[in-house]
Design an enzyme around this catalytic site. Sequence first.
Site, PDB file in Angstrom:
ATOM      1  N   ILE A 121      51.221 -38.312 -18.660  1.00 33.66           N
ATOM      2  CA  ILE A 121      51.746 -37.567 -17.528  1.00 33.66           C
ATOM      3  C   ILE A 121      52.469 -38.541 -16.611  1.00 33.66           C
ATOM      4  CG2 ILE A 121      51.205 -36.045 -15.591  1.00 33.66           C
ATOM      5  CD1 ILE A 121      50.467 -34.852 -18.358  1.00 33.66           C
ATOM      6  N   GLU A 122      53.743 -38.305 -16.401  1.00 31.94           N
ATOM      7  CA  GLU A 122      54.537 -39.085 -15.454  1.00 31.94           C
ATOM      8  C   GLU A 122      54.639 -38.258 -14.189  1.00 31.94           C
ATOM      9  OE1 GLU A 122      59.103 -40.830 -14.993  1.00 31.94           O
ATOM     10  OE2 GLU A 122      58.489 -39.898 -16.879  1.00 31.94           O
ATOM     11  N   LEU A 123      54.168 -38.812 -13.086  1.00 33.29           N
ATOM     12  CA  LEU A 123      54.310 -38.160 -11.777  1.00 33.29           C
ATOM     13  C   LEU A 123      55.439 -38.866 -11.062  1.00 33.29           C
ATOM     14  CD1 LEU A 123      50.575 -37.771 -10.750  1.00 33.29           C
ATOM     15  CD2 LEU A 123      52.085 -36.091 -11.833  1.00 33.29           C
TER      16      LEU A 123
END
Length: 139
Positions: A121-123
């Site tokens: 997951i890239e925030l």
Amino acid sequence: MISIDRVDHLVLTVTDVDRAVDFYERILGMEAITFPDDRRAVRCGQQTIKLHAASELVEPTATHPVPGAANLCLVANNAISEVQEHLRANDVRIEEGPVSRTGTNGAITSLYLQDPDGNLIELARYDEPVMTTDLPPTV
């Protein structure tokens, strides 16, 4: 020629739907929803992430649906420093970041983590433009 407008939803195959809902709701602030057929999902803005248990796949499905195979970039409303503090306060390991990347609409600053199934997951947060004013300098 086909013209695609936007992504409506995506599906993640997970090992435990309740655990996934908890993570996306509690850690990432998404809204948990249940469809009339008791299928579960989380919503952010106008998009939905549907959560399908690997043990109970819904047809039709991808050729090789397995937990931990996705790589998603989610855009945060908060400053990356606030996101980082929230993740640390909730004992979520940051894999990388903050780092500069390029998003669909320009420069972003990103943090990387894994959800409970190992999906990356890239925030991200779009870099804010430098503000200029016409006010005289203060002394």
